[in-house]
Design an enzyme around this catalytic site. Structure first.
Site, short mmCIF file in Angstrom:
data_model
loop_
_atom_site.label_atom_id
_atom_site.label_comp_id
_atom_site.label_asym_id
_atom_site.label_seq_id
_atom_site.Cartn_x
_atom_site.Cartn_y
_atom_site.Cartn_z
N GLN A 348 12.99 -16.90 20.41
CA GLN A 348 12.13 -17.11 21.32
C GLN A 348 12.55 -16.74 22.65
O GLN A 348 13.96 -16.61 22.83
CB GLN A 348 11.93 -18.65 21.31
CG GLN A 348 10.48 -19.28 22.07
CD GLN A 348 9.60 -19.38 21.24
OE1 GLN A 348 9.22 -20.29 20.37
NE2 GLN A 348 8.33 -18.57 21.46
N THR A 517 15.44 -24.21 19.71
CA THR A 517 15.57 -24.26 18.16
C THR A 517 14.44 -23.65 17.45
O THR A 517 13.85 -24.13 16.52
CB THR A 517 15.81 -25.77 18.00
OG1 THR A 517 16.88 -26.05 18.49
CG2 THR A 517 16.36 -25.77 16.46
N HIS A 518 13.95 -22.48 17.80
CA HIS A 518 12.73 -22.00 17.33
C HIS A 518 13.22 -20.67 16.28
O HIS A 518 12.45 -19.66 16.91
CB HIS A 518 11.71 -21.71 18.71
CG HIS A 518 11.36 -22.85 19.36
ND1 HIS A 518 10.84 -22.82 20.65
CD2 HIS A 518 11.47 -24.03 19.16
CE1 HIS A 518 10.61 -23.97 20.89
NE2 HIS A 518 11.08 -24.86 20.07
N ASN A 519 13.98 -20.76 15.72
CA ASN A 519 14.18 -19.75 14.71
C ASN A 519 13.09 -19.50 13.71
O ASN A 519 12.69 -20.53 12.99
CB ASN A 519 15.56 -20.12 14.03
CG ASN A 519 16.60 -20.70 14.94
OD1 ASN A 519 16.78 -21.90 14.96
ND2 ASN A 519 17.26 -19.75 15.26
#
Length: 589
Positions: A348, A517-519
């Protein structure tokens, strides 16, 4: 030898948002369901009760609700020329641990991607021409359309109890909502949250420039609400303890608050904690899976759990790792471009500008996770990629989420990091600043991918997963475009000082500071098994009784937070399983 337990109809790996949803859907179908969770059991009471849960040092700084690298990690490098090293201290991203997963500690920013994002490559080629796609960019269509998913977004939003204001209701543009969103079949379940002073200043400034401000969609309840499962939410009290914390007030949508207590009442549902799945077991012919092998921490032994249907609902990175160590699907090779598992990992792109005012007081201790006013005027559907020289977009927001003393002490540039001058600046500036942030897309590239590390292993002897990722020129151009727009809005508010933090030319990925935490990606969905791991229903192309949920399915990252899309996809996949697969188990095409 591993212990073998009695067979179940369904085994679900992970009990976060998607695990809770799929467990509920399968249990309602009358199937015997077992969910396996690698972490501890967690519930609002006693785990999130006041005042224990608002310990900032324990939860905000020491990551009590996150996975511990000593038990679960990966290795990281920026390019294939580097040697990957283990991620030994959480920083860039924070995978959740235990029942509820990241859904317990998220902020609650809940979005639907725009229509064009599901067919991004086709949209770019049709609108701007294929030559605007940079060499090495591997963006793909999702293989499913917004129109197909819309009823399932609506379902998730009603279960999660989302607060917001529709901007496009069945094709009619509604004043006060987001005019650039895709058509919605119904209004949000709850009205939008009240917004704070900083958000109101931003709203006025954006409106004055002819932009289209609207309240950010929130998984923070604006009023009392009962969802379709009979679960109750209470109105948010803006306590400022959302991200990194469980909600003490039953106000933040989480698996605990919205699904799990109803699910636990199902006699055909069972879950086990401290049970880490080590491998998905395949049948001899490799065309189906037979169950999973997991490690039972309490018994200190491996267990084979047979099942007719395996649904992977772990965190996106762990989904990919499980497929790789289980030998399901062809691993991706960036040199040849062949293979699919691990392909199209993306992250992101974020940035922001902080404004300092000597004469304005913002009371930052009043905040909630998805508070704020946003604009989508610079979103993917609104940008001329050919003219601007990049593919992507961003939403822009102002709205404070907390004023906690350790994590939230913004000070003007040049302030000493410690000592008397730092203390004086803290006293002078606390509560006198606001931020305008960009939350942007991140495209996928041939050399950004996930595979198994050749050197490092985990505590069970399995190879760690290796992440190869770096920022690319396209995405840096996008974020610099947003920087210019944000600073223009910021200057119109006449702050005493202004400081921006955006990635610029030559920026290298740094795993140390938190970013999001946008994997996403690595087990991507699509219409062609040669370029995707999963079909449009999130079903494995290789083993038809294996389904993989979560953001690992995204072929590239959207401009939005991923939870709304993964919730909608979970209900979409569950409907396909219930309506089409169970009666006749087969590949769904």
């Amino acid at each position: 030898m591993a212990r073998q337990d009695p067979k179940k109809d369904v085994v679900v790996i992970g009990l976060g948002w998607t695990g809770a949803i799929l467990s509920m859907e399968m249990a309602e179908e009358g199937l015997e369901v077992l969910a396996l969770e690698r972490g501890d059991d967690r519930d609002t009471v006693p785990d999130f009760q006041y005042p224990n849960i608002i310990d900032e040092l324990k939860y905000g700084i020491r990551y009590e609700l996150m996975q511990k690298p000593r038990k679960s990690t990966l290795t990281v490098r920026r390019s294939t020329d580097e040697t990957a090293l283990p991620y030994r201290h959480l920083g860039s991203f924070l995978p959740g641990d235990g029942v509820g997963g990241a859904g317990a500690h998220w902020n609650g920013q809940n979005w639907r991607p725009q229509e064009v994002e599901y067919r991004l490559r086709s949209y770019v080629e049709e609108t701007f021409g294929a030559d605007v796609i940079p060499e090495g960019m591997t963006i793909q269509d999702w293989g499913v359309t917004y129109e197909e998913l819309e009823p399932y977004f609506d379902r998730f939003e009603k279960v999660a109890g989302i607060s917001g204001k529709a901007g496009n209701l069945n094709g009619e543009i509604i004043e006060g909502g987001n005019p650039f969103e895709a058509p919605r079949s119904s209004e949000y379940p709850m009205p939008p949250l009240p917004h704070t002073y900083d958000a109101e200043l931003f709203r006025q400034a954006a409106k004055a420039k002819g932009l289209h401000p609207f309240p950010r969609p929130a998984a923070n309840a604006s009023q009392a609400y009962t969802n379709p499962y009979g679960m109750q939410l209470g109105p948010c009290n803006f306590c400022g303890f959302c991200e990194r914390f469980g909600c003490l007030n039953y106000s933040k949508s989480s698996p605990q608050v919205c699904v799990l207590d109803a699910l636990k009442r199902k006699p055909n549902f069972q879950y086990k904690t401290n049970s880490e799945v080590l491998k998905i077991e395949k049948a001899a012919d490799g065309k189906t899976v037979t169950g999973v092998t997991y490690f039972d921490e309490k018994a200190n032994e491996e267990v084979f759990q047979p099942a007719d249907l395996v649904i992977v609902c772990a965190y996106s990175l762990h989904n990919v790792h499980l497929l790789l160590v289980s030998g399901i699907g062809q691993p991706y090779d960036p040199l040849t471009g062949e293979g699919v598992v691990g392909k199209n990992y993306a992250y992101q792109m974020t940035g922001g500008t902080r404004l300092y005012f000597k004469d304005k007081t913002f009371n930052p201790f009043i905040g909630t996770g998805s508070n704020g006013i946003s604009i989508d005027d610079y979103s993917i559907s609104q940008i001329d990629f050919a003219t601007e020289g990049f593919i992507g977009g961003s939403y822009i927001t102002a709205g404070q989420t907390n004023g906690r003393p350790i994590q939230s002490m913004p000070l003007p540039p040049g302030t000493p990091k410690w000592g008397k001058a730092w203390k004086e600046a803290t006293a002078e500036w606390y509560g006198h600043s606001m931020a305008i942030g960009s939350h942007g897309s991140n495209m996928s590239y041939r050399d950004c991918y996930l595979d198994l590390d050749p050197t490092y292993t985990d505590r069970f002897g399995r190879p760690l997963m290796r992440m190869t990722f770096n920022w690319k020129e396209n995405d840096i151009r996008m974020t610099q475009f947003m920087k210019a727009r944000i600073e223009e809005i910021g200057k119109s508010l006449n702050p005493d000082m202004m400081a921006s933090g955006f990635k610029s030319d030559g920026a290298q990925y740094d795993v140390r500071p938190y970013q999001s935490t946008h994997n996403v990606g690595g087990a991507i969905m699509g219409a062609d098994r040669k370029t995707s791991v999963l079909n449009k229903y999130l079903q494995s192309w290789d083993c038809h009784n294996l389904f993989v949920m979560g953001a690992s399915a995204y072929p590239q990252n959207t401009q939005y937070n991923p939870t709304g899309a993964l919730g909608g996809l979970a209900y979409w996949s569950a409907a396909a399983i219930r309506k089409d697969y169970l009666a006749n188990p087969r590949p769904l095409v």
